[in-house]
Design a protein around this motif. Structure first.
Motif, mmCIF file in Angstrom:
data_model
loop_
_atom_site.group_PDB
_atom_site.id
_atom_site.type_symbol
_atom_site.label_atom_id
_atom_site.label_comp_id
_atom_site.label_asym_id
_atom_site.label_seq_id
_atom_site.Cartn_x
_atom_site.Cartn_y
_atom_site.Cartn_z
ATOM 1 N N UNK A 24 69.178 23.905 69.382
ATOM 2 C CA UNK A 24 68.447 24.316 70.582
ATOM 3 C C UNK A 24 69.258 23.836 71.776
ATOM 4 N N UNK A 25 69.478 24.733 72.712
ATOM 5 C CA UNK A 25 70.297 24.384 73.873
ATOM 6 C C UNK A 25 69.589 23.413 74.800
ATOM 7 N N UNK A 26 70.341 22.946 75.803
ATOM 8 C CA UNK A 26 69.768 22.008 76.757
ATOM 9 C C UNK A 26 68.557 22.638 77.430
ATOM 10 N N UNK A 27 67.524 21.830 77.636
ATOM 11 C CA UNK A 27 66.249 22.284 78.215
ATOM 12 C C UNK A 27 65.607 23.388 77.382
ATOM 13 N N UNK A 28 65.993 23.526 76.097
ATOM 14 C CA UNK A 28 65.383 24.499 75.192
ATOM 15 C C UNK A 28 65.641 25.933 75.593
#
Length: 1505
Positions: free
Chosen positions: A717-721
């Motif tokens: 999951x990327x940064x900050x979703x």
């Protein structure tokens, strides 16, 4: 003794091939000495008692060494330092002893033979002791780093770095190649504990005395004993520096003796030459050890400070968080803590410099008697100026860092909320605000540059001025009876070499003062942060175990009064008040100046507003029994979230008590996701249990989503979703809390982010009375009133007080506010619904499972999900790219172009002239001294002293002018221009990059460019260029001088140049790679830090502090390891270069001795004084060149981002109809889109039309592509396969990477339409409209209500185009006027970071007010009212219907109720249009998808009612 008593065996075996020979040789040494003692004894009284005493003492020492060696092999994996030192010093002492015995003619005695045997055994022993042990089994089996394995000689010569340098020369180095380099004491665990314990003790002590502790003195004091070796090496090096002029004096005396009848023996000349060589060599070793030891302490301090800052940020109160923004705290780590490693290398010089000056004065006094004191008067006169300048620097540094803090803080916010900035078309406004702070930085930089250029007179020309004054006085009055002094070559050149040596400490003073001031200012800032108030652990009484009596409530609040602020303002002293008022006046003056320059009206003076220190929650009495489900309801801003924060302990408890039993879990209103896999986000560091994990995935409704993800639950999951929809993020948060298996669960409105059918599933399977957590104690803040019948207790909050509490039936009977809420807003009110719920279990599940099969909400979809389906290793956020190989000439060109080619050329020319005038002074002195000697010999005076002094003074004046001009042009004109251009180009490009870039690039990585890299370009790179120009011209001048005086020296130049170039080429590859690894290693610290700050409440509630602290420590250790490796590589180079320099001195001295008959002492003096300085100059030149290349990495990294492809242009030349869009007619024509090139389509070939002023509700299950539709309208994502979709693509295409062939096969299977279609608004294809015009003529209320730090006014109207009356009117329509008017300052009320001083619902209302202020024909509402209560939602819908009746509105909503009165409903399913008709038509068809969604949401009245 210590090893014997406390040592622990390493249990890695023993290296017998070294152990037994060393033991036998030590025994042999003792035996040889015993034999010598016996022989001496048998000789009777012919020996001196001291000889017998020293022999027996040495024998005992070697016998002790046998035991020490045994324990060392047992407990240590490297050779023993004490044994190595014993060998080394024994051999030196023995060599002197043998020479003495030879001179005393004792070579035929038996005791001499025994001593020779001892000497030979020692040589053999030293070879065995120093033998590298890298290939031994013991070291191979050991896990410690290279430093820990290196023996004393390897550490002294930095040879342990050799394998890395060699590897780096052959192949580019990677981070894994340097693992484990750093010594243990530099690592976080040791360094933090050491410094933090001292700091806490100092804080407690100062508190008791009512004083403020000093972090600066604490850091200095913490490393008390570490300063001892640093000072020994520094003083030793300073002493050896002055041995050389003494030897030069003797050598010139040796040459002069050949002009007399009694010349000295040649052997003396050769001994002096070698003396100069050894003095130079030893000096190099001392300096290298000094730098390394001080750097070790510096890195240790840096690592400790980063850890302290991180740990402090986890404990800040909310009030302290508002003062210290993420940008500022990031600066404490990236800039302030970074000052210590450099500063510590300079601090000991504050002691060594007076020592060096004292030696130089004494030696000069011996040459030119009292005249030297007159010269020194020049320095004394300049001292007050130094004090004034130091004061100026202190202020200037503070001002620059303050402006930098503000800029990074704003940059942090803009990048965090870049999607909002783009949707509103606010790039120009934010760019302008960032530039205001940047201009302040640049203005300060310019001032610093101007002062430094004049400072260069003081520090570069002072030695020449001192020499001029001293020689002038000596030439006229320095002789006997104050007559003219004897100016001869020997005196002149010994004095010149001493003045040159004096120039180094005096020249360094400016740099040392700047460094000490810099670190003082930085430490003062860190100190203020570390002294900020912390959350008290006593706010909440937390008992981790459950009570034995099940009737004891798990959560109990009695008479609670809670606030976000302290009870009143901090008490200011008169002094603090005056300082504050002075600072405010200065700030206003600056703002006035900036406004005038920008052509804007002067800003209004800030009226001090009385801050509201009143409590947020009052009279709170609440008990929640074990296993109870309590719902907290109330209107927006009534204190629901605050109540949960009070339970967690995040607020100030002014009165009452809070007691919690058991472990706690918390789900925030805005889901907090870490940049890790789905599984890691859920398990969150707990022990993995497959059965529990699977059960939780099902209960959270995540199974269908995980089935669709490319790598299942291993998908990153990327940064900050960023690659999950809002609903998916919230469900991952819920799953994480559930996996904690806590006793008390605090849910802050998690159901607002999910669709109706997902809401049902979560209620039935997770949160509700039959869910997975049914036996747990749950506190649920919710606006979903249809669930309230099934909860055990309802708490209604009003104005920060509990107005009603009890069970559903009891509250309905009471017929108060709660009864009103239910009767007005619940469609199916009554008992029947409760009965229906329990029977609906099975059908609800099947609907959920069959419906929630699409994973991605178009909101922010994983840029790699579809395109790489099935690839288990694909990472969303890739490792940061690191350029390999040399810093290309293109990078030099980029910097030269930014500085302007004209200024770059002028800088080079001025430095050459400056060096020429400097050499001119020495040539003129040579000429003067030679003529004086001749005049003395012949008795005829050719010119008066005034003639020589006048020309000498004129050349010095020229040199001074050149110094000022060169530094002024380099620092003020060229460097400031370059840093301004580079920063502005990066900023302009950053705000124009497509959204896909921000989705896959961590915030820390971008912030690193704007903090560390911009700082390097601002402050370090100009110095590197100046150093290269200075050392380059000095070396060139030196070679010319030596070549003209001793041409034979030219024979040595080509091989020496080749040698230096080989060493540089060999070294620079590794050094450059190490510097890049160092730069890259910092980003994860900042990234992890910003991630931590955004989820600090969740971390604290889940008790995960220690794990996050450990993560930060691991990342800081990696960064410390990279920095340490780079520092050691500099020392590796220094030792080798300066050893070569020593060889040059030896060669020059030997050439002089060999050519003694043909050289005059004047030429010898000139050649040798330059040869002595050339070693340093060449070393500094090579190091400066390498350092320059390392600093240019910052330019390279900025350029990497500055040349990325931007999104479509902001303006186009397409002629648009006047006031477009006038009607608001929106049409999608066969439109398809994807998030990045080569990935799956998220919207697939959709066509529909929205008539002017039509209201369309957009619904669909999670991941149907609803938000993607809105992003397409704003062209955040472009039509598939369109020109702009391709030209703004920044990622490396898969087909260019041979390792991705499997992915390309997958890509070929994907059905990709040739044409992505188009979107038309009022007859215009929006792909032809400039982005700025398009985005500013559409309005949106986004899914994530984002506020920026600033005033409420700036958040509503960033371009300052509207009157206050219009803003108040918009707030009134958004039902927020009442609240804002109660805040201190009204529209001028300061919004804190992320809008934390507003509830999420209030933030949504501010976003509504923004939309009301935009008089556009098309409005998009993306889950706009998800975070507000049903009552406020109803009011907002009325406002929208009334205010926007003539506008086209597209509404995305989870609450079906919100879109029930729309003209049409657009139902999306898997990116396609499933239904598009009026809600009435769709509700008449029970088989329609809309009907089932409405039924699940409880919006269809039960037929049996």
């Amino acid at each position: 003794m210590v090893m014997w008593k406390k040592g622990k065996p390493h249990n890695l075996g023993r290296t017998n091939i070294i152990y037994w020979p060393t033991q036998i040789l030590m025994l042999g040494s003792a035996a040889a000495l015993a034999a010598r003692a016996a022989v001496l004894k048998s000789d009777g009284n012919s020996y001196a008692p001291s000889t017998m005493f020293s022999t027996i003492t040495m024998m005992l020492a070697w016998l002790s060494a046998i035991g020490l060696n045994h324990f060392q092999h047992q407990q240590d994996i490297r050779s023993n330092n004490q044994i190595a030192a014993l060998y080394f010093f024994t051999l030196i002492a023995s060599a002197i002893n043998i020479r003495t015995m030879t001179l005393l003619d004792q070579t035929n005695q038996d005791q001499f033979k025994a001593f020779i045997a001892f000497f030979a055994i020692n040589i053999l022993g030293l070879i065995f002791e120093a033998w590298p042990r890298g290939r031994t089994q013991v070291q191979k089996n050991s896990s410690v780093g290279r430093y820990a394995k290196a023996n004393l000689f390897s550490r002294l010569t930095f040879h342990y770095l050799q394998p890395i340098i060699t590897a780096g020369f052959k192949n580019p180095l990677a981070a894994k190649d340097i693992e484990g380099m750093v010594p243990d004491r530099i690592k976080t665990q040791y360094s933090h504990d050491l410094l933090n314990n001292n700091w806490q003790a100092k804080v407690a002590k100062a508190k008791a005395k009512g004083e403020k502790p000093s972090l600066f003195t604490t850091v200095i004091g913490t490393y008390g004993w570490s300063w001892a070796p640093i000072m020994v090496f520094r003083i030793g090096a300073s002493t050896l520096t002055y041995v050389q002029p003494q030897l030069l004096n003797e050598l010139l005396g040796f040459i002069r003796s050949y002009q007399t009848p009694n010349p000295e023996p040649v052997a003396l000349g050769i001994i002096l030459a070698f003396g100069m060589f050894f003095a130079s060599l030893l000096n190099s070793f001392f300096m290298a050890q000094y730098f390394q030891n001080s750097m070790n302490v510096g890195i240790e301090a840096r690592t400790a400070l980063i850890a302290m800052i991180y740990r402090k940020s986890l404990k800040l109160t909310s009030a302290a968080k508002q003062k210290s923004t993420a940008g500022e705290i990031n600066n404490h780590m990236s800039v302030d803590a970074e000052r210590w490693p450099d500063a510590i290398t300079f601090m000991p010089m504050l002691i060594s410099i007076p020592y060096e000056i004292a030696i130089a004065i004494w030696m000069l006094y011996r040459q030119i008697s009292w005249s030297v004191f007159v010269g020194l008067g020049t320095i004394v006169v300049l001292l007050p100026v130094q004090g004034i300048i130091a004061k100026f620097f202190m202020k200037a540094k503070s001002a620059k860092l303050e402006a930098m803090d503000q800029r990074i803080r704003l940059m942090n916010e803009v990048i965090s909320g870049v999607k909002i900035v783009k949707l509103y078309g606010w790039e120009d406004s934010f760019m302008e605000r960032i530039r205001v702070y940047r201009n302040r930085e640049v203005k300060t930089l310019r001032k610093i540059g101007i002062v430094f250029s004049f400072l260069s007179i003081m520090f570069q020309s002072v030695p020449m001025l001192v020499a001029l004054v001293s020689f002038a006085v000596f030439a006229t009055h320095g002789g006997p009876n104050y007559g003219p002094g004897d100016i001869n070559p020997q005196r002149v050149f010994v004095s010149i070499s001493l003045f040159n040596l004096l120039s180094s400490p005096i020249g360094m003073l400016s740099h040392i003062i700047a460094e000490v001031i810099g670190v003082t200012v930085a430490t003062r800032r860190m100190q203020a942060f570390l002294l900020a108030p912390e959350i008290s652990e006593e706010t909440t009484e937390s008992v981790k175990t459950l009570p034995e009596d099940p009737s004891v409530p798990l959560v109990e609040i009695k008479d609670g009064i809670f606030a976000w602020e302290t009870e009143g303002p901090e008490v200011e002293t008169e002094k603090e008040k005056n300082a504050r008022e002075k600072a405010e006046a200065k700030k206003y003056k600056q703002l006035e100046k900036e406004a005038k320059k920008a052509g804007k009206p002067a800003p209004e003076k800030e009226v001090p507003v009385e801050k509201n220190y009143g409590p947020t929650l009052t009279d709170i009495n609440l008990t929640i029994p074990r296993g109870n489900l309590t719902a907290v309801v109330g209107r927006v801003g009534q204190g629901k979230t605050s109540l949960l924060n009070a339970i967690i302990g995040d607020m100030y408890r002014r009165q009452g008590s809070v007691k919690i039993y058991g472990r706690m879990a918390y789900v925030a209103q805005q889901a907090w996701i870490v940049n890790a896999t789905v599984k890691d986000n859920i398990v969150f560091g707990n022990e993995f249990n497959q059965e529990r994990y699977d059960h939780i995935l099902m209960a959270s409704g995540l199974l269908p989503d995980i089935a669709m993800l490319p790598a299942g639950d291993q998908t990153e999951i990327g940064e900050r979703g960023i690659n999950l929809s809002g609903g998916q993020k919230q469900r991952v948060s819920l799953a994480r809390a559930a996996y904690e298996n806590a006793d008390v669960y605090l849910f802050d409105d998690p159901l607002s982010a999910v669709d109706a059918h997902v809401d049902q599933h979560l209620w039935q399977h997770l949160i509700g009375p039959n869910g997975l957590l049914k036996d747990k104690t749950r506190v649920l803040v919710t606006h979903a009133i249809h669930h309230l019948e099934q909860v055990d207790q309802i708490v209604l909050l009003k104005d920060g007080k509990i107005s009603e509490t009890g069970q559903y039936d009891a509250l309905m009977v009471a017929q108060d506010s709660f009864y009103q809420l239910i009767t007005d807003y619940s469609v199916n009110q009554g008992k029947k619904r409760k009965e229906k719920k329990s029977g609906e279990d099975a059908s609800g599940t099947s609907q959920e499972d069959d419906g929630d099969d699409s994973t991605q909400d178009g909101d922010e979809k994983d840029p790699k999900v579809a395109g790489t389906a099935g690839n288990k290793d694909d990472k969303l956020v890739s490792e940061e790219k690191m350029v390999q190989g040399s810093v290309s000439w293109g990078v030099y060109n980029i910097y030269a172009k930014a500085a302007s080619y004209r200024w770059s050329a002028i800088v080079a020319v001025v430095f050459v002239f400056g060096q020429a005038s400097q050499i001119g002074t020495n040539i003129w002195l040579n000429h003067w001294s030679s003529e004086s000697t001749e005049a003395l010999a012949t008795g005829t005076e050719t010119h008066p002293i005034g003639y020589y002094l006048g020309i000498y003074g004129a050349i010095i004046f020229c040199s001074m002018i050149m110094n000022v001009v060169s530094v002024y042009v380099a620092m003020v004109l060229a460097a400031v221009r370059a840093s301004t251009r580079l920063h502005d180009s990066l900023l302009a490009k950053m705000l124009r990059l497509p959204m896909a870039f921000f989705d896959t690039t961590p915030l820390g990585r971008i912030v690193n460019r704007f903090s560390s890299d911009v700082f390097s370009i601002d402050e370090l790179l100009p110095w590197s260029f100046i150093q290269v120009f200075m050392t380059g011209t000095t070396v060139l001048g030196t070679v010319v001088v030596i070549a003209t005086t001793t041409p034979i020296f030219l024979v040595m130049v080509p091989p020496l140049v080749v040698l230096y170039l080989i060493i540089q080429a060999y070294y620079i590859r590794s050094s450059r790679a190490l510097k890049r690894i160092d730069s890259v290693s910092k980003s994860p610290i900042y990234q992890h830090f910003s991630e931590t700050l955004s989820g600090v409440t969740t971390i604290r509630a889940l008790g995960a502090n220690q794990r996050f602290i450990a993560d930060n420590a691991a990342k800081a250790d990696v960064a410390a390891n990279a920095y340490y490796s780079w520092v050691v590589s500099n020392r590796w180079l220094q030792i080798r270069l300066e050893s070569l320099g020593a060889i040059i001195v030896l060669a020059a001295a030997l050439f002089v001795v060999l050519s003694r008959d043909s050289l005059t002492s004047g030429n010898v003096g000139l050649a040798l004084s330059y040869a002595l300085s050339v070693t340093q100059s060449i070393t500094w030149m090579v190091r400066s060149t390498c350092d320059l290349q390392n600093q240019l990495v910052a330019v390279e990294r900025i350029e990497e981002y500055a040349k990325k492809n931007p999104e479509a242009p902001t303006e186009t030349d397409v002629a648009l109809p006047e006031n477009w869009p006038q009607a608001g007619h929106v049409e999608f024509r066969n439109y398809s889109t994807r998030y990045r090139e080569g990935l799956d389509l998220v919207i697939k070939n959709i066509s529909f039309e929205v008539q002017p002023a039509e209201k369309v509700g957009i619904v669909g299950r999670t991941g149907a592509g609803k938000s993607s539709l809105t992003l397409a309208l704003f062209r955040i994502i472009e039509a598939a396969n369109s020109h702009w979709a391709k030209s703004s693509h920044n990622e490396k295409d898969l087909d260019t990477d041979p390792t991705k062939e499997d992915d390309i096969v997958d890509l070929e299977k994907i059905n990709v339409e040739e044409d992505g279609g188009s979107i038309w608004i009022d007859g215009v294809d929006i792909s032809t409209v400039g982005l700025k015009y398009l985005r500013q003529h559409l309005a949106i209320i986004p899914q994530d209500p984002t506020l920026f730090v600033g005033t409420v006014r700036e958040n509503l109207d960033p371009f300052e185009e509207l009157e206050d009356a219009e803003l108040w009117e918009a707030l009134e329509r958004a039902h927020l006027k009442e609240h804002i008017s109660t805040l201190a300052g009204g529209l001028s009320f300061k919004v804190s970071q992320n809008g934390d001083n507003f509830s999420v619902g209030q933030r949504s209302l501010i976003c509504l007010a923004r939309a009301l202020l935009r008089k556009t024909k098309v409005l998009i509402l993306d889950e706009a009212t998800a975070a507000v209560d049903v009552e406020t939602d109803e009011l907002i819908q009325k406002t929208i219907r009334k205010e926007f009746k003539d506008r086209t509105i597209l509404t995305i909503a989870h609450r079906i109720k919100t879109v029930m009165d729309s003209d049409k409903i657009l139902v999306l399913e898997k990116g396609r249009v499933e239904e598009y008709e009026s809600p009435q038509t769709l509700l008449q068809r029970p088989d329609s998808l809309f009907y089932s969604l409405a039924q699940q949401a409880g919006e269809i009245k039960d037929s049996d009612e």
